[in-house]
Design a protein around this motif. Structure first.
Motif, short mmCIF file in Angstrom:
data_model
loop_
_atom_site.label_atom_id
_atom_site.label_comp_id
_atom_site.label_asym_id
_atom_site.label_seq_id
_atom_site.Cartn_x
_atom_site.Cartn_y
_atom_site.Cartn_z
N VAL A 1 4.37 7.09 -3.01
CA VAL A 1 4.69 7.97 -1.89
C VAL A 1 3.94 9.27 -2.09
CG1 VAL A 1 6.48 9.19 -0.59
CG2 VAL A 1 6.99 6.97 -1.62
N LEU A 2 3.08 9.61 -1.12
CA LEU A 2 2.32 10.86 -1.19
C LEU A 2 2.72 11.74 -0.01
CD1 LEU A 2 0.18 8.34 -1.98
CD2 LEU A 2 -1.28 10.30 -2.47
N SER A 3 2.65 13.04 -0.21
CA SER A 3 2.99 13.94 0.90
C SER A 3 1.99 13.81 2.04
CB SER A 3 3.04 15.39 0.40
OG SER A 3 1.86 15.69 -0.31
N THR A 4 0.72 13.59 1.67
CA THR A 4 -0.36 13.34 2.65
C THR A 4 -1.35 12.41 1.98
OG1 THR A 4 -1.80 15.08 1.76
CG2 THR A 4 -0.27 15.75 3.52
N HIS A 5 -2.36 11.95 2.71
CA HIS A 5 -3.44 11.24 2.01
C HIS A 5 -4.29 12.25 1.25
CE1 HIS A 5 -6.52 12.35 4.95
NE2 HIS A 5 -5.88 11.73 5.96
N THR A 6 -5.26 11.75 0.48
CA THR A 6 -5.98 12.62 -0.45
C THR A 6 -7.37 13.00 0.06
OG1 THR A 6 -6.96 10.78 -1.69
CG2 THR A 6 -4.76 11.50 -2.37
N ALA A 7 -7.67 12.64 1.30
CA ALA A 7 -9.02 12.87 1.83
C ALA A 7 -9.01 14.05 2.79
CB ALA A 7 -9.53 11.61 2.54
N GLY A 8 -9.09 15.25 2.23
CA GLY A 8 -9.18 16.42 3.11
C GLY A 8 -8.02 17.38 2.93
N GLY B 1 -3.64 -2.80 0.11
CA GLY B 1 -4.54 -1.69 0.38
C GLY B 1 -4.54 -0.74 -0.81
N TYR B 2 -4.33 0.54 -0.55
CA TYR B 2 -4.36 1.58 -1.59
C TYR B 2 -3.19 1.36 -2.53
CZ TYR B 2 -4.71 6.55 -3.15
OH TYR B 2 -4.85 7.73 -3.84
N LEU B 3 -3.48 1.12 -3.80
CA LEU B 3 -2.42 0.83 -4.77
C LEU B 3 -2.23 2.03 -5.70
CD1 LEU B 3 -3.42 -2.88 -5.49
CD2 LEU B 3 -1.66 -2.03 -3.92
N GLY C 1 -10.61 2.75 7.86
CA GLY C 1 -10.66 1.53 7.06
C GLY C 1 -9.31 0.81 7.09
N ASP C 2 -8.24 1.59 7.08
CA ASP C 2 -6.90 0.99 7.11
C ASP C 2 -6.58 0.43 8.50
OD1 ASP C 2 -6.78 1.94 4.54
OD2 ASP C 2 -5.50 3.63 5.02
N VAL C 3 -7.00 1.15 9.55
CA VAL C 3 -6.83 0.63 10.91
C VAL C 3 -7.58 -0.69 11.04
CG1 VAL C 3 -7.46 1.03 13.33
CG2 VAL C 3 -6.47 2.89 11.99
N GLN D 1 0.85 -1.19 0.00
CA GLN D 1 0.00 0.00 0.00
C GLN D 1 0.89 1.24 0.00
OE1 GLN D 1 -2.53 0.17 3.60
NE2 GLN D 1 -1.63 -1.77 4.23
N ASP D 2 0.27 2.40 -0.06
CA ASP D 2 1.08 3.61 -0.22
C ASP D 2 1.67 4.07 1.11
OD1 ASP D 2 -1.78 4.67 0.43
OD2 ASP D 2 -0.44 6.34 0.84
N ILE D 3 2.69 4.91 0.98
CA ILE D 3 3.16 5.70 2.11
C ILE D 3 2.56 7.08 1.95
CG2 ILE D 3 5.16 6.81 3.22
CD1 ILE D 3 6.88 4.49 2.23
N SER D 4 1.60 7.41 2.82
CA SER D 4 1.16 8.81 2.93
C SER D 4 1.99 9.36 4.07
CB SER D 4 -0.33 8.89 3.26
OG SER D 4 -1.10 8.56 2.13
N CYS D 5 2.95 10.24 3.74
CA CYS D 5 3.95 10.63 4.74
C CYS D 5 3.29 11.18 6.00
CB CYS D 5 4.89 11.67 4.15
SG CYS D 5 5.82 11.08 2.73
N LEU E 1 -15.52 7.45 -5.60
CA LEU E 1 -14.13 7.00 -5.70
C LEU E 1 -13.21 8.05 -5.09
CD1 LEU E 1 -13.79 5.65 -9.37
CD2 LEU E 1 -13.79 4.29 -7.26
N TYR E 2 -12.07 7.63 -4.54
CA TYR E 2 -11.04 8.59 -4.12
C TYR E 2 -10.53 9.32 -5.37
CZ TYR E 2 -10.81 5.99 0.35
OH TYR E 2 -11.11 5.40 1.54
N PRO E 3 -9.99 10.54 -5.20
CA PRO E 3 -9.65 11.39 -6.36
C PRO E 3 -8.71 10.72 -7.38
CG PRO E 3 -9.41 12.63 -4.31
CD PRO E 3 -9.76 11.23 -3.92
O1 PXL Z 1 -7.19 5.38 3.91
C1 PXL Z 1 -7.22 5.10 2.56
C2 PXL Z 1 -6.23 5.93 1.83
C3 PXL Z 1 -4.94 5.46 1.66
N1 PXL Z 1 -4.01 6.15 0.96
C4 PXL Z 1 -4.32 7.34 0.42
C5 PXL Z 1 -5.59 7.88 0.57
C6 PXL Z 1 -6.58 7.16 1.28
C7 PXL Z 1 -7.91 7.70 1.45
O2 PXL Z 1 -8.27 8.75 0.99
O3 PXL Z 1 -5.86 9.07 0.04
C8 PXL Z 1 -3.26 8.09 -0.34
#
Ligand code: PXL
Length: 277
Positions: free
Chosen positions: A41-48, A81-83, A217-219, A10-14, A118-120
């Protein structure tokens, strides 16, 4: 103590308390040797958050897999998880078939959607590819939105038992074996999880906390995987993960600044206690 080795992809949301920064500590706390394959690798997640950066790591994966194969590295379970891309889903299928150590478990959280959308980062092609991964998995953990996308079933905010029965039948028809369907609530104050294993369907209902929480969901998925690989049945692992996730949310609701995730860390001892019971 288990000596199972698991790989999570799954991704690393830093920043943001989701995906790998949640899964790795939870799986380690569960006592599992946990290897990781970062999908992006994302600087943050994309939800918010807005303006996040994202580096898709798909191009690195074939070389990593080739190296692991040359070292005869294999896993008792792979949990995704998030691919990062549609092509990555094909690579995950290759991992399921070529890096397995029997008896192997492929666990897929099709983390791609919530709240009817869907997520962005995702589109119809990603959903189509995710449908093919469902058939390759032993256990899937969708929420209702994801289950609808996977089965071309209309998403509804309000639903009844018949709707959930139809959704589960469609997941089965789509090739799902064992299903842990999360976020299923029939009353305003409660939510829960439906576990479908063979012909057996069971429902665990628990308190719904009205605050919308990111990363839960990830927890949930990581706690489920940790508990199941530590020897709990699918249903018992689903219950332990639900109770832990509720505790994480309860531990966070008093802090409005903490909108981006849940404070799962201080509650880890509770999860460990349940795994030892
Ligand atoms: O929690 C699921 C998730 C994981 N990774 C990224 C996300 C999200 C949900 O928005 O943006 C990058």
């Amino acid at each position: 103590m288990s000596d199972k080795r698991i790989l999570t992809v799954q991704d690393i949301s830093c920043v943001g308390q989701c995906s790998l920064t949640v899964a790795l500590p939870i799986l380690s706390a569960a006592g599992l040797e946990t290897a990781i394959l970062p999908s992006a690798v994302l600087s943050t997640h994309t939800a918010g958050f807005t303006g996040w950066t994202c580096r898709d790591l798909t191009d690195d994966i074939p070389g990593i897999l080739a190296h692991w194969k040359s070292e005869n590295i294999a896993f008792d379970a792979v949990y995704t998880g998030y691919l990062g891309s549609t092509r990555q889903i094909e690579l995950v299928k290759e991992i399921f078939s070529s890096l397995r150590r029997e008896p192997f478990l492929g666990i897929v959280d099709p983390a791609m959607a919530d709240g009817g959308a869907l997520y962005p980062a995702f589109d119809a092609a990603y959903v189509a590819a995710m449908k093919t991964l469902v058939g390759a998995a032993d256990i899937i953990l969708p929420n209702i939105t994801e289950a609808c996308f996977l089965t071309d079933f209309p998403y509804r905010e309000q639903y009844d038992e018949a709707y959930i029965t139809e959704l589960l039948a469609r997941l089965r028809a789509a090739g799902a074996r064992t299903v842990v369907l999360t976020g299923v609530g029939f009353t305003p104050e409660t939510t829960g999880v439906v576990v479908l294993e063979g012909e057996q369907r069971r429902y665990y209902r628990h308190r719904r906390i009205s605050r919308g929480s990111h990363g839960t969901g990830d927890v949930y998925a990581a706690a489920f995987v940790g508990a199941h690989l530590r020897g709990k049945s699918v249903y018992d692992a689903a219950v332990i993960a639900a109770d832990y996730t509720v505790q994480c949310i309860e531990n966070t609701i008093g802090d409005p600044e903490h909108w981006y995730g849940v404070k799962f860390e201080p509650v880890l001892p509770e999860l460990i206690r349940r795994l030892q019971a």
